[in-house]
Scaffold this motif. Structure first.
Motif, PDB file in Angstrom:
ATOM      1  N   UNK A   1      45.228  35.748  33.921  1.00 54.73           N
ATOM      2  CA  UNK A   1      44.221  36.740  34.302  1.00 54.73           C
ATOM      3  C   UNK A   1      44.091  36.874  35.816  1.00 54.73           C
ATOM      4  N   UNK A   2      44.216  35.766  36.536  1.00 55.23           N
ATOM      5  CA  UNK A   2      44.116  35.813  38.002  1.00 55.23           C
ATOM      6  C   UNK A   2      45.277  36.591  38.599  1.00 55.23           C
ATOM      7  N   UNK A   3      46.478  36.371  38.065  1.00 51.80           N
ATOM      8  CA  UNK A   3      47.657  37.103  38.531  1.00 51.80           C
ATOM      9  C   UNK A   3      47.503  38.595  38.251  1.00 51.80           C
ATOM     10  N   UNK A   4      47.070  38.946  37.051  1.00 53.18           N
ATOM     11  CA  UNK A   4      46.890  40.353  36.678  1.00 53.18           C
ATOM     12  C   UNK A   4      45.874  41.034  37.590  1.00 53.18           C
ATOM     13  N   UNK A   5      44.768  40.334  37.840  1.00 52.28           N
ATOM     14  CA  UNK A   5      43.732  40.894  38.707  1.00 52.28           C
ATOM     15  C   UNK A   5      44.253  41.078  40.126  1.00 52.28           C
ATOM     16  N   UNK A   6      45.022  40.113  40.628  1.00 48.61           N
ATOM     17  CA  UNK A   6      45.569  40.192  41.985  1.00 48.61           C
ATOM     18  C   UNK A   6      46.503  41.390  42.132  1.00 48.61           C
TER      19      UNK A   6
ATOM     20  N   UNK B   1      35.160  43.464  50.905  1.00 52.50           N
ATOM     21  CA  UNK B   1      36.130  44.298  50.210  1.00 52.50           C
ATOM     22  C   UNK B   1      35.692  44.881  48.872  1.00 52.50           C
ATOM     23  N   UNK B   2      35.405  46.185  48.803  1.00 52.05           N
ATOM     24  CA  UNK B   2      34.916  46.787  47.557  1.00 52.05           C
ATOM     25  C   UNK B   2      35.942  46.750  46.427  1.00 52.05           C
ATOM     26  N   UNK B   3      37.222  46.947  46.755  1.00 53.19           N
ATOM     27  CA  UNK B   3      38.261  46.915  45.722  1.00 53.19           C
ATOM     28  C   UNK B   3      38.393  45.502  45.154  1.00 53.19           C
ATOM     29  N   UNK B   4      38.270  44.509  46.017  1.00 53.32           N
ATOM     30  CA  UNK B   4      38.334  43.107  45.592  1.00 53.32           C
ATOM     31  C   UNK B   4      37.235  42.818  44.565  1.00 53.32           C
ATOM     32  N   UNK B   5      36.023  43.253  44.846  1.00 48.75           N
ATOM     33  CA  UNK B   5      34.894  42.979  43.962  1.00 48.75           C
ATOM     34  C   UNK B   5      35.022  43.748  42.647  1.00 48.75           C
ATOM     35  N   UNK B   6      35.432  45.018  42.722  1.00 48.75           N
ATOM     36  CA  UNK B   6      35.585  45.819  41.511  1.00 48.75           C
ATOM     37  C   UNK B   6      36.713  45.259  40.640  1.00 48.75           C
ATOM     38  N   UNK B   7      37.848  44.921  41.282  1.00 52.73           N
ATOM     39  CA  UNK B   7      38.977  44.374  40.534  1.00 52.73           C
ATOM     40  C   UNK B   7      38.643  43.061  39.855  1.00 52.73           C
ATOM     41  N   UNK B   8      37.891  42.205  40.549  1.00 52.14           N
ATOM     42  CA  UNK B   8      37.493  40.923  39.962  1.00 52.14           C
ATOM     43  C   UNK B   8      36.508  41.139  38.815  1.00 52.14           C
ATOM     44  N   UNK B   9      35.594  42.098  38.999  1.00 51.08           N
ATOM     45  CA  UNK B   9      34.604  42.362  37.950  1.00 51.08           C
ATOM     46  C   UNK B   9      35.268  42.926  36.694  1.00 51.08           C
ATOM     47  N   UNK B  10      36.241  43.830  36.888  1.00 47.04           N
ATOM     48  CA  UNK B  10      36.953  44.404  35.751  1.00 47.04           C
ATOM     49  C   UNK B  10      37.703  43.312  34.986  1.00 47.04           C
ATOM     50  N   UNK B  11      38.267  42.343  35.734  1.00 47.57           N
ATOM     51  CA  UNK B  11      39.012  41.245  35.103  1.00 47.57           C
ATOM     52  C   UNK B  11      38.092  40.138  34.590  1.00 47.57           C
ATOM     53  N   UNK B  12      36.787  40.261  34.864  1.00 47.18           N
ATOM     54  CA  UNK B  12      35.790  39.256  34.457  1.00 47.18           C
ATOM     55  C   UNK B  12      36.107  37.886  35.064  1.00 47.18           C
ATOM     56  N   UNK B  13      36.403  37.926  36.380  1.00 43.98           N
ATOM     57  CA  UNK B  13      36.721  36.701  37.117  1.00 43.98           C
ATOM     58  C   UNK B  13      35.837  36.609  38.346  1.00 43.98           C
ATOM     59  N   UNK B  14      35.706  35.402  38.886  1.00 47.19           N
ATOM     60  CA  UNK B  14      35.024  35.204  40.155  1.00 47.19           C
ATOM     61  C   UNK B  14      35.991  35.512  41.303  1.00 47.19           C
ATOM     62  N   UNK B  15      35.427  35.866  42.450  1.00 48.65           N
ATOM     63  CA  UNK B  15      36.250  36.225  43.598  1.00 48.65           C
ATOM     64  C   UNK B  15      37.215  35.100  43.960  1.00 48.65           C
ATOM     65  N   UNK B  16      36.725  33.867  43.976  1.00 43.86           N
ATOM     66  CA  UNK B  16      37.566  32.746  44.394  1.00 43.86           C
ATOM     67  C   UNK B  16      38.750  32.526  43.454  1.00 43.86           C
TER      68      UNK B  16
ATOM     69  N   UNK C   1      40.716  34.875  42.306  1.00 47.22           N
ATOM     70  CA  UNK C   1      41.808  35.820  42.576  1.00 47.22           C
ATOM     71  C   UNK C   1      42.339  35.725  44.002  1.00 47.22           C
ATOM     72  N   UNK C   2      41.660  34.976  44.865  1.00 44.06           N
ATOM     73  CA  UNK C   2      42.085  34.897  46.265  1.00 44.06           C
ATOM     74  C   UNK C   2      43.470  34.259  46.400  1.00 44.06           C
ATOM     75  N   UNK C   3      43.699  33.119  45.723  1.00 43.75           N
ATOM     76  CA  UNK C   3      44.977  32.429  45.861  1.00 43.75           C
ATOM     77  C   UNK C   3      46.166  33.295  45.439  1.00 43.75           C
ATOM     78  N   UNK C   4      46.145  33.915  44.238  1.00 47.62           N
ATOM     79  CA  UNK C   4      47.279  34.781  43.883  1.00 47.62           C
ATOM     80  C   UNK C   4      47.383  36.036  44.741  1.00 47.62           C
TER      81      UNK C   4
END
Length: 435
Positions: free
Chosen positions: A140-145, A382-397, A399-402
């Motif tokens: 999920x983190x990779x997909x969100x990234x 970053x608005x895209x970062x927050x929207x992308x993480x929310x859509x993937x149902x993940x926390x910001x931290x 998706x940062x690494x991938x």
């Protein structure tokens, strides 16, 4: 300290103070600019002049393109167009390792270029692709990234509201030239994301899809043609001079609405909600442009742009170094500020400097927008970062690494765009928009 110095100090400290206490950027700029006006003209004249400057700044035929493109994007986001583009992208990328990730990138490039909004692309395409990738066992983190990193390509591939704002604040740089100049950098950004996704997918063992039968592929392409025709009609009409960017944006609204009615994905009773959503977004952008006009007047009076130019040119007269400094500043600013206010604030400061070195304003505009587009996927704002993480149902931290490899490739492409003018200027020159 003279009147100009006092006004400049009030402006800078005022903006910083209001941002620190959490005020919106438009309110921060507006109040600080009016307070600076007080020190120059006195209360009564300051209020009158501020109102006049705001009206003048918003009273532009070119600016009408922004609300129309925003409305077209909202209609498409609600009109079932994203799924058809995803299916088309899936056929194109189906044989590549990590095919669903590659599909995500291509779909973002297509949907982003049609809607002109990175946030809309991240939400629409991400919400469509996330369940598919999860079903196929993708991390999920990779997909969100992948979704987050590729969504801003639509800010460069036309039509783009940020390029329209740059045209306005840069003194009337050709919108058609800027639109054409954004194609190659935007596509290079997308290709860079696909390269990173390819190697990450190979490492994680994500396989390609089975070959799609020709009849199925043909049907998918035919289904996507009406959506893709929007780009051909709007951009083609602007290139041929059949209509202006503003007229093209109105055509985009009508086309998207008719297409959504044909697809039966939007009902008449939903139109008030769609209009309200687009009106809210438009109001924020236009109000920001209005208050930024006041700030521009104060900055011109106080000589802040010239002071910064003198300081920078006093430090070095090497164009390569100056562009590196500008890129660093814009990358940092982009992490804290949305692209529109950043363009309105920093274009009047940096543009006169690069013009002294003979840099084409179209090339500079693409460099600025590219920088600030990267800021939409970086923390803390970053608005895209927050929207992308929310859509993937993940926390910001999560998706940062991938995202880090994608940051690397986009910065590499940024450097190419900065130091190879032909990447931006070749297409508009070929079409006769730059002589």
């Amino acid at each position: 300290m003279g009147t100009a110095g006092v006004a400049g100090l009030i402006l800078l400290l005022g903006v910083a103070f209001f941002l620190i206490i959490g005020a919106p950027i438009s309110i921060s700029v507006g109040i600080a600019s009016v307070l600076a006006m007080f020190s120059i003209l006195g209360p009564e004249n300051a209020l009158q002049t501020s109102a006049q400057r705001m009206f003048t700044g918003m009273n532009s035929f070119t600016l009408l393109a922004i609300p129309f493109f925003i409305l077209a994007g909202v209609i498409m986001n609600n009109g079932g167009i994203a799924m058809r583009l995803v299916n088309c992208a899936k056929v194109l990328a189906g044989r590549m390792p990590g095919s669903l990730a590659q599909t995500n990138v291509l779909a973002n490039m297509m949907f982003g270029s049609i809607s002109g909004s990175a946030v809309a692309a991240a939400a629409a395409v991400g919400s469509t692709m996330a369940p598919l990738q999860e079903k196929e066992g993708y991390d999920k983190s990779f997909s969100a990234a992948v979704n987050i990193a590729s969504a801003p390509t639509g800010m460069l591939i036309p039509p783009s509201n940020t390029l329209i704002v740059f045209s306005l604040v840069s003194g009337g740089t050709s919108i058609a030239a800027l639109f054409m100049a954004g194609y190659i950098p935007g596509i290079l950004w997308g290709l860079g994301c696909m390269i990173v996704a390819f190697f990450m997918a190979k490492r994680k063992g994500y396989k390609s899809d089975e070959k799609v039968p020709f009849k199925v592929a043909l049907k998918v392409f035919i289904d996507a043609i009406p959506s893709l025709l929007l780009i051909v009609i709007v951009i083609g009409g602007i290139i041929r001079g059949a209509f202006t960017a503003t007229e093209g944006s109105a055509i985009a609204v009508v086309y998207a609405l008719v297409l959504s009615f044909i697809y039966r994905t939007i009902k008449v009773k939903e139109l008030p909600r769609i209009l309200l959503e687009s009106t809210r977004t438009t109001a924020i952008v236009i109000f920001l442009i209005g208050v930024s006009t006041i700030m521009s007047w104060v900055m011109a009076f106080t000589g802040i742009p010239q002071l910064i130019a003198d300081a920078l040119l006093g430090f070095t007269d090497n164009m390569i170094v100056i562009l590196i400094i500008m890129n660093i500043v814009l990358l940092i600013v982009g992490t804290f500020m949305d692209p529109t206010p950043a363009i309105l604030i920093f274009t009047p400061i940096f543009l006169p400097i690069v013009l002294q070195f003979g840099m084409d304003p179209v090339h500079f505009g693409i460099m600025v927008v590219f920088n600030l587009s990267i800021g939409t996927i970086t923390p803390p704002v970053g608005p895209v970062l927050f929207v992308g993480a929310r859509v993937a149902k993940l926390k910001i931290e999560q998706v940062i690494k991938p995202l880090i490899p994608f940051f690397g490739i986009t910065v590499a492409v940024l450097l190419l765009v900065t130091y190879i003018p032909a990447l931006s200027l070749w297409l508009p020159t070929l079409l006769g928009f730059i002589k």
